[in-house]
Structures are given as C-alpha cells and as structure tokens.
Design a protein around this motif. Sequence first.
Motif, short mmCIF file in Angstrom:
data_model
loop_
_atom_site.label_atom_id
_atom_site.label_comp_id
_atom_site.label_asym_id
_atom_site.label_seq_id
_atom_site.Cartn_x
_atom_site.Cartn_y
_atom_site.Cartn_z
N GLY A 49 0.82 -1.21 0.00
CA GLY A 49 0.00 0.00 0.00
C GLY A 49 0.85 1.26 0.00
N VAL A 50 1.94 1.25 0.76
CA VAL A 50 2.86 2.39 0.76
C VAL A 50 3.51 2.54 -0.61
CG1 VAL A 50 5.00 3.29 1.76
CG2 VAL A 50 3.27 2.28 3.24
N SER A 51 3.90 1.42 -1.19
CA SER A 51 4.49 1.46 -2.53
C SER A 51 3.48 1.99 -3.55
CB SER A 51 4.95 0.05 -2.92
OG SER A 51 5.36 0.03 -4.26
N HIS A 52 2.23 1.56 -3.44
CA HIS A 52 1.18 2.04 -4.35
C HIS A 52 0.97 3.54 -4.18
CE1 HIS A 52 -2.39 1.96 -6.79
NE2 HIS A 52 -3.10 2.49 -5.79
N PHE A 53 0.97 4.01 -2.93
CA PHE A 53 0.83 5.45 -2.67
C PHE A 53 1.99 6.22 -3.27
CE2 PHE A 53 1.84 9.14 -0.02
CZ PHE A 53 0.68 9.87 -0.18
N ARG A 64 -2.62 17.56 -6.62
CA ARG A 64 -2.59 16.21 -6.05
C ARG A 64 -1.20 15.85 -5.55
NH1 ARG A 64 -6.68 12.06 -8.62
NH2 ARG A 64 -8.42 13.46 -8.95
N ARG A 65 -0.19 16.26 -6.29
CA ARG A 65 1.19 15.98 -5.87
C ARG A 65 1.49 16.71 -4.56
NH1 ARG A 65 5.56 13.78 -8.56
NH2 ARG A 65 7.50 14.13 -7.48
N TRP A 66 1.09 17.99 -4.48
CA TRP A 66 1.32 18.75 -3.26
C TRP A 66 0.52 18.18 -2.09
CZ3 TRP A 66 5.47 21.29 -2.68
CH2 TRP A 66 6.08 21.91 -3.76
N GLY A 67 -0.65 17.66 -2.38
CA GLY A 67 -1.43 17.00 -1.33
C GLY A 67 -0.72 15.76 -0.81
N ALA A 68 -0.13 14.98 -1.72
CA ALA A 68 0.62 13.78 -1.31
C ALA A 68 1.85 14.17 -0.51
CB ALA A 68 1.01 12.97 -2.53
N VAL A 69 2.53 15.25 -0.92
CA VAL A 69 3.70 15.72 -0.18
C VAL A 69 3.28 16.17 1.22
CG1 VAL A 69 5.44 17.57 -0.09
CG2 VAL A 69 5.05 16.32 -2.22
N LEU A 70 2.14 16.86 1.31
CA LEU A 70 1.65 17.31 2.61
C LEU A 70 1.32 16.12 3.53
CD1 LEU A 70 0.75 19.67 4.41
CD2 LEU A 70 -1.52 19.41 3.39
N VAL A 71 0.71 15.09 2.97
CA VAL A 71 0.39 13.89 3.77
C VAL A 71 1.68 13.25 4.30
CG1 VAL A 71 -0.47 11.53 3.62
CG2 VAL A 71 -1.82 13.40 2.70
N VAL A 72 2.68 13.13 3.45
CA VAL A 72 3.94 12.52 3.87
C VAL A 72 4.62 13.38 4.94
CG1 VAL A 72 6.27 11.92 3.09
CG2 VAL A 72 4.28 11.25 1.74
N VAL A 73 4.64 14.70 4.75
CA VAL A 73 5.26 15.58 5.74
C VAL A 73 4.53 15.49 7.08
CG1 VAL A 73 5.65 18.03 6.30
CG2 VAL A 73 6.29 17.15 4.06
N LEU A 74 3.21 15.46 7.05
CA LEU A 74 2.46 15.34 8.30
C LEU A 74 2.73 14.00 8.99
CD1 LEU A 74 -0.96 16.93 7.31
CD2 LEU A 74 0.78 17.87 8.84
N LEU A 75 2.79 12.92 8.22
CA LEU A 75 3.10 11.62 8.82
C LEU A 75 4.50 11.60 9.44
CD1 LEU A 75 1.55 9.20 6.18
CD2 LEU A 75 0.79 9.56 8.53
#
Length: 95
Positions: A49-53, A64-75
């Motif tokens: 799942g992490v690989s798929h993300f 969408r890319r910035w949203g994914a970057v934000l999710v990773v930074v928050l995690l």
Amino acid sequence: MPDRPSSSPFDDELLGLDPADPEAQAFAEHLDRMQRQRPAFTVEGYLDGVSHFADSANRAEGGRRWGAVLVVVLLLAVAAFLVWEALVFVVTTWL
C-alpha cells in the motif's frame, strides 16, 4: 506490451488498440493496477500500500502531488513527535 501474455484478462478492452502505442500501454498498466489483488492485513500488504501510494504520488501533478507531499510531511512530523516523546519518557524515567 510484448511482455503481456496473449491470454490476458484485458484482451477485450485492448481489442483494436496498437500494442506499440504508449497510450495503449499506459492504459493496460492502469487496468493491471486496478485489477491487482493485494494481500490485506499483512506486513507485505501494508508495504504494498505504501508502494502504491508512492507510485501514485510520483505520477500525480499539480495539487494532487502537493497533497501527497503534505500527507507525507504530516506523517513524518507525527512520527518524529512520537519518537521524541518516547525518548523524553525513557530519559526522564532513568533520572
């Protein structure tokens, strides 16, 4: 798409498309991703799942890319906070 077997489950969807066309190849890869069965509730399933993300985030553009970057930074921020809290707890318990 020469590496795809001739008895692919997507032959009906790909009928009439040029196998050498990059868009047809991307469509076939998309169909493969949509139909792929992933193991659930296992370490391999979670890592998949992490690989798929990560793959999806790399294909994304714009917001969408910035949203994914934000999710990773928050995690990562939450993980760093939890590690810091655990370290403080261990050090204060020893003192």
